[in-house]
Design a protein around this motif. Structure first.
Motif, mmCIF file in Angstrom:
data_model
loop_
_atom_site.group_PDB
_atom_site.id
_atom_site.type_symbol
_atom_site.label_atom_id
_atom_site.label_comp_id
_atom_site.label_asym_id
_atom_site.label_seq_id
_atom_site.Cartn_x
_atom_site.Cartn_y
_atom_site.Cartn_z
ATOM 1 N N SER A 25 0.822 -1.212 0.000
ATOM 2 C CA SER A 25 0.000 0.000 0.000
ATOM 3 C C SER A 25 0.861 1.269 0.000
ATOM 4 C CB SER A 25 -0.959 0.012 1.184
ATOM 5 O OG SER A 25 -0.255 0.107 2.397
ATOM 6 N N LEU A 26 2.161 1.122 0.246
ATOM 7 C CA LEU A 26 3.066 2.273 0.283
ATOM 8 C C LEU A 26 4.165 2.237 -0.771
ATOM 9 C CD1 LEU A 26 3.671 2.544 4.128
ATOM 10 C CD2 LEU A 26 2.080 3.881 2.749
ATOM 11 N N HIS A 27 4.598 1.039 -1.164
ATOM 12 C CA HIS A 27 5.778 0.898 -2.016
ATOM 13 C C HIS A 27 5.429 0.304 -3.378
ATOM 14 C CE1 HIS A 27 7.429 0.210 2.216
ATOM 15 N NE2 HIS A 27 7.809 1.426 1.868
ATOM 16 N N LEU A 28 6.177 0.692 -4.389
ATOM 17 C CA LEU A 28 6.062 0.055 -5.691
ATOM 18 C C LEU A 28 6.430 -1.419 -5.553
ATOM 19 C CD1 LEU A 28 7.761 2.803 -7.895
ATOM 20 C CD2 LEU A 28 5.313 2.318 -7.659
ATOM 21 N N PRO A 29 5.894 -2.297 -6.412
ATOM 22 C CA PRO A 29 6.138 -3.744 -6.274
ATOM 23 C C PRO A 29 7.613 -4.143 -6.271
ATOM 24 C CG PRO A 29 4.398 -3.337 -7.853
ATOM 25 C CD PRO A 29 4.968 -1.986 -7.486
ATOM 26 N N GLU A 30 8.450 -3.415 -7.018
ATOM 27 C CA GLU A 30 9.869 -3.787 -7.086
ATOM 28 C C GLU A 30 10.701 -3.253 -5.919
ATOM 29 O OE1 GLU A 30 9.111 -0.070 -9.412
ATOM 30 O OE2 GLU A 30 8.203 -2.048 -9.430
ATOM 31 N N ARG A 31 10.141 -2.371 -5.118
ATOM 32 C CA ARG A 31 10.879 -1.798 -3.976
ATOM 33 C C ARG A 31 11.034 -2.839 -2.874
ATOM 34 N NH1 ARG A 31 10.483 3.285 -0.553
ATOM 35 N NH2 ARG A 31 12.337 3.009 0.712
ATOM 36 N N ARG A 32 12.220 -2.924 -2.294
ATOM 37 C CA ARG A 32 12.478 -3.839 -1.182
ATOM 38 C C ARG A 32 13.110 -3.068 -0.040
ATOM 39 N NH1 ARG A 32 9.278 -6.168 -3.354
ATOM 40 N NH2 ARG A 32 9.331 -8.199 -4.319
ATOM 41 N N LYS A 33 12.463 -3.107 1.104
ATOM 42 C CA LYS A 33 13.020 -2.576 2.344
ATOM 43 C C LYS A 33 13.769 -3.735 3.004
ATOM 44 C CE LYS A 33 11.707 0.910 3.996
ATOM 45 N NZ LYS A 33 12.396 2.165 4.081
ATOM 46 N N ASP A 47 8.036 -13.392 11.352
ATOM 47 C CA ASP A 47 6.622 -13.621 11.669
ATOM 48 C C ASP A 47 5.830 -12.319 11.633
ATOM 49 O OD1 ASP A 47 7.096 -16.318 11.965
ATOM 50 O OD2 ASP A 47 7.074 -16.273 14.167
ATOM 51 N N PHE A 48 6.407 -11.232 12.152
ATOM 52 C CA PHE A 48 5.756 -9.929 12.138
ATOM 53 C C PHE A 48 5.451 -9.499 10.699
ATOM 54 C CE2 PHE A 48 5.794 -5.325 11.873
ATOM 55 C CZ PHE A 48 5.019 -4.925 12.949
ATOM 56 N N LEU A 49 6.449 -9.595 9.822
ATOM 57 C CA LEU A 49 6.264 -9.198 8.426
ATOM 58 C C LEU A 49 5.333 -10.154 7.689
ATOM 59 C CD1 LEU A 49 9.955 -8.226 7.631
ATOM 60 C CD2 LEU A 49 8.015 -6.658 7.882
ATOM 61 N N ARG A 50 5.467 -11.459 7.930
ATOM 62 C CA ARG A 50 4.643 -12.467 7.263
ATOM 63 C C ARG A 50 3.164 -12.288 7.624
ATOM 64 N NH1 ARG A 50 7.475 -16.545 8.899
ATOM 65 N NH2 ARG A 50 8.917 -16.511 7.186
ATOM 66 N N ALA A 51 2.866 -11.974 8.872
ATOM 67 C CA ALA A 51 1.483 -11.810 9.333
ATOM 68 C C ALA A 51 0.795 -10.656 8.601
ATOM 69 C CB ALA A 51 1.450 -11.566 10.838
ATOM 70 N N ARG A 52 1.563 -9.700 8.127
ATOM 71 C CA ARG A 52 1.010 -8.541 7.429
ATOM 72 C C ARG A 52 1.093 -8.676 5.906
ATOM 73 N NH1 ARG A 52 2.513 -7.929 12.226
ATOM 74 N NH2 ARG A 52 1.645 -6.340 13.599
ATOM 75 N N GLY A 53 1.657 -9.799 5.460
ATOM 76 C CA GLY A 53 1.809 -10.024 4.025
ATOM 77 C C GLY A 53 2.913 -9.196 3.404
ATOM 78 N N PHE A 54 3.890 -8.778 4.210
ATOM 79 C CA PHE A 54 4.963 -7.908 3.730
ATOM 80 C C PHE A 54 6.247 -8.654 3.367
ATOM 81 C CE2 PHE A 54 3.498 -4.029 6.481
ATOM 82 C CZ PHE A 54 2.319 -3.954 5.757
ATOM 83 N N LEU A 55 6.494 -9.820 3.949
ATOM 84 C CA LEU A 55 7.774 -10.503 3.755
ATOM 85 C C LEU A 55 7.906 -11.017 2.328
ATOM 86 C CD1 LEU A 55 10.391 -11.414 5.147
ATOM 87 C CD2 LEU A 55 9.243 -13.565 5.682
ATOM 88 N N ASP A 60 21.027 -14.202 3.452
ATOM 89 C CA ASP A 60 22.142 -13.932 4.357
ATOM 90 C C ASP A 60 22.364 -12.431 4.402
ATOM 91 O OD1 ASP A 60 22.622 -16.601 4.941
ATOM 92 O OD2 ASP A 60 24.102 -16.817 3.350
ATOM 93 N N ALA A 61 22.774 -11.914 5.546
ATOM 94 C CA ALA A 61 22.961 -10.469 5.710
ATOM 95 C C ALA A 61 24.006 -9.913 4.745
ATOM 96 C CB ALA A 61 23.344 -10.142 7.140
ATOM 97 N N ASP A 62 24.969 -10.727 4.330
ATOM 98 C CA ASP A 62 25.990 -10.237 3.408
ATOM 99 C C ASP A 62 25.553 -10.350 1.947
ATOM 100 O OD1 ASP A 62 26.168 -12.974 3.192
ATOM 101 O OD2 ASP A 62 28.311 -13.085 3.601
ATOM 102 N N ASP A 63 24.275 -10.695 1.713
ATOM 103 C CA ASP A 63 23.744 -10.866 0.361
ATOM 104 C C ASP A 63 22.535 -9.941 0.124
ATOM 105 O OD1 ASP A 63 23.485 -11.931 -2.203
ATOM 106 O OD2 ASP A 63 22.180 -13.545 -1.522
ATOM 107 N N ILE A 64 22.631 -8.691 0.598
ATOM 108 C CA ILE A 64 21.557 -7.724 0.391
ATOM 109 C C ILE A 64 21.673 -7.186 -1.027
ATOM 110 C CG2 ILE A 64 20.599 -5.512 1.132
ATOM 111 C CD1 ILE A 64 21.833 -6.098 3.928
ATOM 112 N N PRO A 65 20.565 -7.225 -1.790
ATOM 113 C CA PRO A 65 20.637 -6.757 -3.178
ATOM 114 C C PRO A 65 20.948 -5.273 -3.295
ATOM 115 C CG PRO A 65 18.435 -7.627 -2.662
ATOM 116 C CD PRO A 65 19.256 -7.684 -1.424
ATOM 117 N N GLU A 66 21.615 -4.913 -4.343
ATOM 118 C CA GLU A 66 21.924 -3.519 -4.648
ATOM 119 C C GLU A 66 20.630 -2.706 -4.712
ATOM 120 O OE1 GLU A 66 24.662 -0.492 -5.697
ATOM 121 O OE2 GLU A 66 25.183 -2.594 -5.441
ATOM 122 N N GLY A 67 20.598 -1.572 -4.048
ATOM 123 C CA GLY A 67 19.446 -0.696 -4.092
ATOM 124 C C GLY A 67 18.359 -1.001 -3.065
#
Length: 69
Positions: A25-33, A47-55, A60-67
Motif C-alpha cells: 500500500s506504500l511501495h512500488l512492487p519492485e521496492r524492497r526494504k 513472523d511480524f512481516l509475514r502476518a502482514r503479508g509484507f515478507l 544472508d545479511a551479506d547478500d543484500i541486493p543492490e538498491g
C-alpha cells in the motif's frame, strides 16, 4: 564498513540474516526494504512481516541486493 546490527528494538547483536519486505500500500512492487536480524530475532521479525503479508524474501545479511533499503 561498520557491522550490520539486528533491527529488533533494543538489540545490538550482529545480524546474520536480511529480511526483504515491501508494504504494497506504500511501495512500488519492485521496492524492497530491509530489516536485519540476529539468530535470536529472525523468527520474530519474519513472523511480524509475514502476518502482514509484507515478507518477500530472507537472505544472508551479506547478500543484500543492490538498491534495497
Amino acid at each position: 564498513m561498520s557491522a550490520l546490527l539486528c533491527s529488533r528494538k533494543g538489540c545490538r547483536e550482529p545480524a546474520s540474516r536480511a529480511l526483504l519486505w515491501n508494504n504494497p500500500s506504500l511501495h512500488l512492487p519492485e521496492r524492497r526494504k530491509v530489516w536485519l536480524a540476529c539468530a535470536a530475532h529472525e523468527g520474530y521479525l519474519a513472523d511480524f512481516l509475514r502476518a502482514r503479508g509484507f515478507l518477500s524474501e530472507v537472505r544472508d545479511a551479506d547478500d543484500i541486493p543492490e538498491g534495497a533499503g
